[in-house]
Scaffold this active site. Structure first.
Site, PDB file in Angstrom:
ATOM      1  N   ASP A 211       0.830  -1.201   0.000  1.00 40.02           N
ATOM      2  CA  ASP A 211       0.000   0.000   0.000  1.00 40.02           C
ATOM      3  C   ASP A 211       0.871   1.260   0.000  1.00 40.02           C
ATOM      4  OD1 ASP A 211      -2.731   1.240   0.490  1.00 40.02           O
ATOM      5  OD2 ASP A 211      -1.615   2.030   2.202  1.00 40.02           O
ATOM      6  N   GLU A 252      14.349 -15.362  -1.492  1.00 41.01           N
ATOM      7  CA  GLU A 252      14.774 -16.483  -0.651  1.00 41.01           C
ATOM      8  C   GLU A 252      13.769 -17.638  -0.671  1.00 41.01           C
ATOM      9  OE1 GLU A 252      15.152 -14.971   3.268  1.00 41.01           O
ATOM     10  OE2 GLU A 252      16.834 -13.614   2.794  1.00 41.01           O
TER      11      GLU A 252
END
Length: 550
Positions: A211, A252
Site C-alpha cells: 500500500d 529467498e
C-alpha cells in the site's frame, strides 16, 4: 495465464481483488469474513482467476477500513482467525489459485502498541523515534510543523497531550489522524516489516501488495512543498533501498513470490524505477485505470505503459477498478469518463446501459493486453457505483474530511449480490444482520446465480474471456503489434493468430479478415463491429511493419 508461458506466474496472471468486508459474510454479522470467502472459492475457481489479492484483514480500529493496522501478524476478529486465514490459503492453493496479502508500510494504527507506548511515555519515549514526532512552530509550539496537505486532503499533523496534561509534540499522518506515519529512517521499522514479509511467506502466501508504496521515505528537514523542487514525501530516492531489501527476502522463498506496489506516479520513468530487476516485480497501472474512453487516449496510455516497462523487463498491469475508485460501469456512462479523486462528485448524470456496454468492451481490451490483469470483486457482475448511500451509513473518512463534498469510496465497496431477489442477496446467511452497507434492490439481476448460464451476462463474458486467455498461447505475458484501423478504433495483434478490435467510435466498422470469432462483448451486425463493442478474432499473422510495434 497461458499454459504456453513458462515465465513466473505474476507476469501474465489474472488477479482478483477480494475486499473482505464486502465479499461474503459467513457468520451473519453483516460484515464479510474469511468464512464467507472460503464458502465462495468455487466462484473464483469457476471464474478462472490465477490469484486472489486480499485487502487488509488485520486487527484494526477500522478508522480507514482496515488500512489502519494494529498488528500485521494476526486477523481482526470481525474477519476470523489466523488459523482460518491459513486454511484459506491452503484451500485456494488446492484449487490452483495463488494468494496475495496487503501490507501497509507507510503508517500504522494509533492503536498499535508502538504508538500507544510513544504517547504514554511522553516526550522522551524511545518509541517516538519510530514515528515523526516534532515540536510545533511558533512561540508556544501551537502551529503545525509544516503545511503539508494529506493524501485524503486536510491537515497532516496532530498535536499530542503529554502525560501531565500539557500540550505536547505533533505527529505526522499523511492519511487520517488515526494513521501515524512510520519513520523508515529507523532500523527498527525496517526490521519489523522484513519480519512481517517472512511471517506471511512462511504461511504460503505467494505475493505481497504494498500500500502507498511511494510514500515511505520523508525529507527529515521537513521542507514545504514548492513547485520545481523535490517533493518532501512522495517518491524520494531512498525508498528504493527498502524494496531492494524486500526483494532479497522474496527471492529467498520458492515458487516465485511477488512484490506488487501501489505506485501512483504520473512520471512514467519514475514509476519504472520501482520495477527494476532487483526491486518490485509489478505495480498497478493507474494511468490506464483513469484513462478516458477514447481511442487515442487509450492507445497513448497503452503505448506509454509498455514503453515504460520495457527497459526494466517488467510486465505491465491492467486495472479498470479497485476499492478506491468509482466503478467503471458508472465512469464509462458519464460525459467525462476519466477518473480523478479531485473531480469525484455526486449527482453526475450517468447512463448505466452505455457504461455497461463500454465496460464489457473494456474487459476484452484489458484481458487481451500483454501482462497481468486485475479484476476487482463485482466488476465481473457488472456492478455499478452505489451513490445513494444514506449519509449516516457512510464510513469512508474521505467523506467527512472533504467537508462532505467527495462522496468517498463506500459506493464501490457495497457487499456483493450472490443469490435471491432481494437484499442481502445471499451475502449473509438467513436471519443475519443487515449488510454493513445497503445493496441496491436493482442488483437482483446482477447476482451470481442470475447471471450464471446466461450467455449474454457480464459474468459469463468474464468466464469465457479468462478461459480463452488461459488456453491461448498468444495471451498473457508477451508482446503486441498495433494494426491499421479506422479513426476511433483500436486494433492489435498478439502472436500467434490473435486479434482484438475495440470500436470507440460512433459508427459501426467492418471486421478484418479472420478465420474465427472467439468472443465479442456484444452482438455484432454481420461483419460489422458496432460502437462501444470489442471482439476477439482468430486471424492470420500480419505483415511485419515498423512503427506501431510494442
Amino acid at each position: 495465464m497461458s499454459p504456453a508461458d513458462d515465465g513466473p506466474w505474476w507476469r501474465g496472471a489474472v488477479i482478483y481483488q477480494v475486499y473482505p468486508r464486502s465479499f461474503a459474510d459467513g457468520d451473519g454479522d453483516g460484515v464479510g469474513d474469511i468464512a464467507g470467502i472460503r464458502s465462495r472459492l468455487d466462484h473464483l475457481s469457476a471464474l478462472g482467476v490465477d490469484a486472489i489479492w486480499f485487502s487488509p484483514w488485520y486487527p484494526s480500529p477500522m478508522a480507514d477500513a482496515g488500512y489502519d493496522v494494529a498488528d500485521h501478524r494476526d486477523i481482526d476478529p470481525v474477519f476470523g482467525t489466523l488459523a482460518e486465514a491459513e486454511a484459506l490459503v491452503a484451500e485456494a492453493h488446492a484449487l490452483g489459485i495463488r494468494t496475495i496479502v496487503d501490507v501497509v508500510p507507510n503508517h500504522c494504527s494509533d492503536a498499535h502498541p508502538w504508538f500507544q507506548a510513544a504517547l504514554a511515555g511522553g516526550p522522551d519515549a524511545p518509541e517516538r523515534e519510530l514515528f515523526w514526532f516534532r515540536p510545533g512552530r511558533g512561540p508556544n509550539g501551537d502551529q503545525r510543523p509544516t503545511d503539508w496537505v494529506g493524501e485524503f486532503g486536510g491537515e497532516t499533523w496532530t498535536r499530542t497531550v503529554n502525560p501531565d496534561g500539557t500540550p505536547g509534540d505533533w505527529y505526522l499522518h499523511l492519511f487520517a489522524p488515526e494513521q501515524p506515519d512510520l519513520n523508515w529512517d529507523h532500523p527498527g521499522v525496517r526490521a519489523e516489516f522484513e519480519d512481517i514479509l517472512r511471517f506471511w511467506f512462511d504461511r504460503g502466501v505467494d505475493g505481497i501488495r504494498i500500500d502507498s508504496a511511494g510514500l515511505l521515505v520523508k525529507d527529515g528537514t521537513l521542507p514545504e512543498t514548492r513547485p520545481g523542487r523535490p517533493h518532501p514525501f512522495r517518491d524520494l530516492d531512498g525508498v528504493h533501498e527498502i524494496y531492494r531489501d524486500w526483494r532479497r527476502i522474496a527471492d529467498e522463498y520458492p515458487g516465485d513470490r511477488a512484490l506488487i506496489g501501489e505506485v501512483w506516479m504520473p512520471d512514467r520513468q519514475r514509476f519504472a524505477n520501482y520495477l527494476r530487476p532487483d526491486e518490485l516485480h509489478a505495480a498497478f497501472n493507474f494511468d490506464f485505470l483513469g484513462c478516458a474512453w477514447d481511442a487515442s487516449a487509450l492507445r497513448e496510455s497503452i503505448d506509454g505503459t509498455l514503453s515504460a516497462h520495457a527497459p526494466v523487463g517488467a510486465p505491465a498491469t491492467w486495472v479498470l477498478s479497485n476499492h478506491d475508485v468509482t466503478r467503471h460501469v458508472t465512469r464509462y456512462g458519464r460525459a467525462d469518463t476519466t477518473f480523478s479523486f479531485a473531480a469525484k462528485r455526486e449527482g453526475t448524470p450517468t447512463d448505466l446501459e452505455l457504461g455497461t456496454r463500454r465496460a464489457r468492451a473494456a474487459a476484452l481490451l484489458s484481458l487481451s493486453l500483454p501482462g497481468a490483469a486485475y479484476v476487482y470483486q463485482g466488476e465481473e457482475l457488472g456492478l455499478w457505483e452505489v451513490e445513494d448511500i444514506p449519509y449516516e451509513l457512510r464510513q469512508d473518512p474521505m467523506w467527512e474530511r472533504s467537508g462532505r463534498v467527495d462522496p468517498g469510496r463506500d459506493g464501490c465497496r457495497v457487499p456483493l449480490p450472490w443469490t435471491g431477489d432481494e437484499p442481502p442477496f445471499g451475502f449473509s446467511p438467513d436471519g443475519a444482520a443487515a449488510p454493513w452497507l445497503p445493496q441496491p434492490a436493482d442488483w437482483k439481476d446482477r447476482t451470481v446465480r442470475a447471471q450464471t448460464g446466461d450467455a449474454t451476462s457480464m459474468l459469463e463474458l468474464y468466464r469465457m474471456a479468462i478461459r480463452i486467455r488461459r488456453a491461448d498461447p498468444a495471451l498473457g505475458d508477451g508482446t503486441m503489434t498495433w494494426l491499421p484501423a479506422p479513426d476511433g478504433v483500436l486494433a492489435h495483434h498478439r502472436r500467434p493468430g490473435f486479434t482484438c478490435l475495440v470500436n470507440l467510435s460512433d459508427v459501426a466498422v467492418p471486421l478484418p479478415p479472420h478465420t474465427e470469432r472467439l468472443l465479442a462483448s456484444g452482438p455484432l451486425d454481420d461483419d460489422l463491429l458496432p460502437p462501444d463493442t470489442a471482439v476477439w478474432l482468430r486471424t492470420a499473422e500480419p505483415t511485419p511493419a515498423g512503427p506501431g510495434t510494442a
